[in-house]
Write a protein that holds these residues in place. Structure first.
Motif, PDB file in Angstrom:
ATOM      1  N   ILE A  31      -8.158   1.352   0.283  1.00  0.00           N
ATOM      2  CA  ILE A  31      -8.430  -0.074   0.101  1.00  0.00           C
ATOM      3  C   ILE A  31      -7.298  -0.711  -0.703  1.00  0.00           C
ATOM      4  CG2 ILE A  31     -10.129  -1.757  -0.717  1.00  0.00           C
ATOM      5  CD1 ILE A  31     -12.103   0.689  -0.881  1.00  0.00           C
ATOM      6  N   PRO A  32      -6.611  -1.725  -0.146  1.00  0.00           N
ATOM      7  CA  PRO A  32      -5.572  -2.427  -0.914  1.00  0.00           C
ATOM      8  C   PRO A  32      -6.170  -3.154  -2.106  1.00  0.00           C
ATOM      9  CG  PRO A  32      -5.429  -2.906   1.443  1.00  0.00           C
ATOM     10  CD  PRO A  32      -6.745  -2.234   1.222  1.00  0.00           C
ATOM     11  N   LEU A  33      -5.434  -3.177  -3.197  1.00  0.00           N
ATOM     12  CA  LEU A  33      -5.857  -3.896  -4.392  1.00  0.00           C
ATOM     13  C   LEU A  33      -5.246  -5.296  -4.407  1.00  0.00           C
ATOM     14  CD1 LEU A  33      -5.391  -0.997  -6.974  1.00  0.00           C
ATOM     15  CD2 LEU A  33      -7.574  -1.965  -6.230  1.00  0.00           C
ATOM     16  N   PRO A  34      -5.873  -6.234  -5.119  1.00  0.00           N
ATOM     17  CA  PRO A  34      -5.310  -7.590  -5.185  1.00  0.00           C
ATOM     18  C   PRO A  34      -3.949  -7.617  -5.870  1.00  0.00           C
ATOM     19  CG  PRO A  34      -7.201  -7.348  -6.670  1.00  0.00           C
ATOM     20  CD  PRO A  34      -7.170  -6.143  -5.799  1.00  0.00           C
ATOM     21  N   PHE A  35      -3.723  -6.714  -6.806  1.00  0.00           N
ATOM     22  CA  PHE A  35      -2.390  -6.505  -7.369  1.00  0.00           C
ATOM     23  C   PHE A  35      -1.833  -5.290  -6.622  1.00  0.00           C
ATOM     24  CE2 PHE A  35      -5.704  -4.502  -9.772  1.00  0.00           C
ATOM     25  CZ  PHE A  35      -5.259  -3.224 -10.051  1.00  0.00           C
ATOM     26  N   ASN A  36      -0.524  -5.244  -6.368  1.00  0.00           N
ATOM     27  CA  ASN A  36       0.058  -4.242  -5.478  1.00  0.00           C
ATOM     28  C   ASN A  36      -0.381  -2.827  -5.810  1.00  0.00           C
ATOM     29  OD1 ASN A  36       1.321  -6.266  -4.154  1.00  0.00           O
ATOM     30  ND2 ASN A  36       3.388  -5.796  -4.872  1.00  0.00           N
ATOM     31  N   GLY A  37      -0.855  -2.132  -4.798  1.00  0.00           N
ATOM     32  CA  GLY A  37      -1.346  -0.772  -4.957  1.00  0.00           C
ATOM     33  C   GLY A  37      -2.575  -0.586  -4.080  1.00  0.00           C
ATOM     34  N   ALA A  38      -3.096   0.631  -4.048  1.00  0.00           N
ATOM     35  CA  ALA A  38      -4.268   0.914  -3.219  1.00  0.00           C
ATOM     36  C   ALA A  38      -5.093   2.014  -3.855  1.00  0.00           C
ATOM     37  CB  ALA A  38      -3.837   1.328  -1.808  1.00  0.00           C
ATOM     38  N   VAL A  39      -6.388   2.010  -3.547  1.00  0.00           N
ATOM     39  CA  VAL A  39      -7.279   3.060  -4.037  1.00  0.00           C
ATOM     40  C   VAL A  39      -7.947   3.729  -2.835  1.00  0.00           C
ATOM     41  CG1 VAL A  39      -7.725   1.968  -6.254  1.00  0.00           C
ATOM     42  CG2 VAL A  39      -9.227   1.453  -4.319  1.00  0.00           C
ATOM     43  N   ILE A  40      -8.277   5.004  -2.994  1.00  0.00           N
ATOM     44  CA  ILE A  40      -9.021   5.727  -1.977  1.00  0.00           C
ATOM     45  C   ILE A  40     -10.347   6.153  -2.585  1.00  0.00           C
ATOM     46  CG2 ILE A  40      -9.095   7.759  -0.481  1.00  0.00           C
ATOM     47  CD1 ILE A  40      -6.070   7.689  -0.336  1.00  0.00           C
ATOM     48  N   ASP A  41     -11.420   5.580  -2.073  1.00  0.00           N
ATOM     49  CA  ASP A  41     -12.758   5.953  -2.525  1.00  0.00           C
ATOM     50  C   ASP A  41     -13.199   7.161  -1.711  1.00  0.00           C
ATOM     51  OD1 ASP A  41     -15.140   5.970  -3.844  1.00  0.00           O
ATOM     52  OD2 ASP A  41     -15.962   4.186  -2.888  1.00  0.00           O
ATOM     53  N   THR A  42     -13.881   8.091  -2.354  1.00  0.00           N
ATOM     54  CA  THR A  42     -14.349   9.294  -1.664  1.00  0.00           C
ATOM     55  C   THR A  42     -15.837   9.478  -1.925  1.00  0.00           C
ATOM     56  OG1 THR A  42     -13.897  10.764  -3.544  1.00  0.00           O
ATOM     57  CG2 THR A  42     -12.105  10.401  -1.967  1.00  0.00           C
ATOM     58  N   PRO A  43     -16.554  10.086  -0.979  1.00  0.00           N
ATOM     59  CA  PRO A  43     -17.971  10.370  -1.219  1.00  0.00           C
ATOM     60  C   PRO A  43     -18.142  11.314  -2.401  1.00  0.00           C
ATOM     61  CG  PRO A  43     -17.408  10.650   1.103  1.00  0.00           C
ATOM     62  CD  PRO A  43     -16.120  10.507   0.358  1.00  0.00           C
ATOM     63  N   GLY A  44     -19.241  11.165  -3.142  1.00  0.00           N
ATOM     64  CA  GLY A  44     -19.538  12.096  -4.220  1.00  0.00           C
ATOM     65  C   GLY A  44     -19.705  13.500  -3.682  1.00  0.00           C
TER      66      GLY A  44
ATOM     67  N   ILE B 104       0.813  -1.210   0.000  1.00  0.00           N
ATOM     68  CA  ILE B 104       0.000   0.000   0.000  1.00  0.00           C
ATOM     69  C   ILE B 104       0.857   1.276   0.000  1.00  0.00           C
ATOM     70  CG2 ILE B 104      -2.022  -1.073   1.051  1.00  0.00           C
ATOM     71  CD1 ILE B 104      -1.172   0.182   3.728  1.00  0.00           C
ATOM     72  N   GLY B 105       2.091   1.138  -0.511  1.00  0.00           N
ATOM     73  CA  GLY B 105       2.857   2.332  -0.799  1.00  0.00           C
ATOM     74  C   GLY B 105       4.135   2.564  -0.032  1.00  0.00           C
ATOM     75  N   LEU B 106       4.490   1.699   0.913  1.00  0.00           N
ATOM     76  CA  LEU B 106       5.727   1.905   1.658  1.00  0.00           C
ATOM     77  C   LEU B 106       6.929   1.858   0.719  1.00  0.00           C
ATOM     78  CD1 LEU B 106       7.164   2.242   4.391  1.00  0.00           C
ATOM     79  CD2 LEU B 106       7.225  -0.263   4.563  1.00  0.00           C
ATOM     80  N   ASN B 107       7.794   2.867   0.829  1.00  0.00           N
ATOM     81  CA  ASN B 107       9.006   2.895   0.010  1.00  0.00           C
ATOM     82  C   ASN B 107      10.175   3.417   0.856  1.00  0.00           C
ATOM     83  OD1 ASN B 107       8.798   5.764   0.082  1.00  0.00           O
ATOM     84  ND2 ASN B 107       7.449   5.705  -1.720  1.00  0.00           N
ATOM     85  N   GLN B 108      11.350   3.509   0.241  1.00  0.00           N
ATOM     86  CA  GLN B 108      12.547   3.887   0.975  1.00  0.00           C
ATOM     87  C   GLN B 108      12.472   5.315   1.491  1.00  0.00           C
ATOM     88  OE1 GLN B 108      14.948   1.581   1.731  1.00  0.00           O
ATOM     89  NE2 GLN B 108      15.590   3.196   3.141  1.00  0.00           N
TER      90      GLN B 108
END
Length: 355
Positions: free
Chosen positions: A243-256, A8-12
């Motif tokens: 929300i983590p994705l099944p393939f590496n990465g994540a999405v942030i859903d926001t209210p309309g 979900i985004g951790l990097n150096q």
């Protein structure tokens, strides 16, 4: 590097920022609700709160955690109760707007995002002026905007609408999708790189949650059917969530968002309207207001049809709004500084009396 957080985004760069906090634990805020935060660590997902000291020393909403923040906790599992957030690590991007209503206050939508998917449906929700507003805020955030045109199966004049979007979303990738027919989903997936964070932005009912379900490959996000009366889906997302994705990465859903007011987003507006900025550089006078001045390249473009009057008026409206907000924010900051100055003076006089 921890695999759970790396997804979900951790990097150096984040690890380098965290390195000085020897006694703390690293986590990422994945949801917020009434002063409590859901945070994912290397081994658990737990509830966390902000200590009174941080609240007391805060300089406004900017000082509070937000969805997407990397934070330093006093524990990394929930076995001994709720965690305390002791520090927010530096943010690389911040998507925000003015809160709805008359109050001059920032509402942070999401932070530490790489890409913003601006979703606009190709049915009755199609609105270029609203798209310009979304693009301006997105550029100002520090993330990269991508326009996602949804509900292509409901559109009978796709080529015409695409032509209009291309003249509005200059230099921005535009994708056309139909979640109902699974069209364009693979192209959307290809933009999401390993460890990246994507924020979804758009009006209620444009199909954000449906598209996220396609990316998740499961019906995690609640959706409502399209209304037969007005061709619009009913808004279902009620809070921001990473929300983590099944393939590496994540999405942030926001209210309309029924109301999207700018803050002091002048730079983002200039990026969004780069065509008008380029024309302005060709005007005879450097301080041209594009009204009655001779040699105005903007007026000439409007007259010959290469720049629409609606787009130019939208540019002026957004610039005026941003400048107004900037003056209000500066006035508010001056007021706060004045109060702080008075407070310090009182404290100094009190100490002088004591000693």
């Amino acid at each position: 590097m921890n695999n759970n957080l790396e997804k979900i985004g951790l990097n150096q760069e984040i690890l380098n920022s965290f390195e000085i906090y020897k006694d703390g634990y690293l986590g990422r805020v994945i949801a917020e609700h009434k002063g409590s935060y859901k945070v994912t660590t290397d081994i658990d997902t737990l509830i966390a709160k902000v200590p009174g000291k941080l609240l007391y020393n805060s300089q406004g909403r900017e000082s509070y955690p937000a969805v997407g923040d990397w934070v330093v906790l006093d524990r990394n599992d929930s076995s001994s109760g709720d965690a305390i957030i002791n520090k927010i690590l530096p943010r690389k991007s911040k998507l925000s707007r003015k809160i709805a209503g008359n109050t001059i206050e920032e509402q942070i939508i999401a932070v530490n995002i790489d890409t913003i998917f601006i979703c606009m449906s190709l049915n009755r929700d199609f609105n270029l002026r609203r798209l310009e507003r979304y693009i301006s805020i997105s550029w100002d955030s520090g993330a990269t905007p991508v326009v996602i045109l949804t509900k292509a199966d409901l559109c009978e004049d796709l080529d015409d609408k695409l032509s209009e979007v291309y003249t509005t979303a200059i230099g921005i990738e535009v994708l056309v999708v139909s979640s109902l027919k699974d069209a364009g989903i693979d192209k959307v997936k290809s933009i999401i790189t390993n460890g990246s964070t994507i924020a979804f932005l758009g009006s209620s009912g444009v199909g954000k949650s449906t598209l996220i379900n396609k990316l998740l490959e499961e019906d995690k996000q609640l959706v409502s059917n399209i209304s037969e009366f007005n061709d619009k889906g009913r808004h279902t997302t009620t809070h921001r969530e990473l929300i983590p994705l099944p393939f590496n990465g994540a999405v942030i859903d926001t209210p309309g968002m029924r109301e999207l007011q700018l803050l002091d987003n002048s730079d983002g507006i200039d990026d969004s309207f780069s065509d008008i900025q380029e024309l302005s550089n060709k005007c005879k006078f450097s301080n041209c207001n594009h009204n009655t001045e001779p040699g105005c390249a903007v007026k000439e473009a409007i007259e010959n049809g290469t720049l629409s009057l609606d787009r130019f008026n939208s540019y002026k409206k957004l610039k005026k709004e941003a400048l107004f907000m900037e003056s209000k924010i500066n006035k508010s900051l001056k007021s706060e500084k004045k109060k702080e100055f008075i407070k310090i003076n009182k404290s100094q006089r009190k100490n002088k009396d004591i000693f």
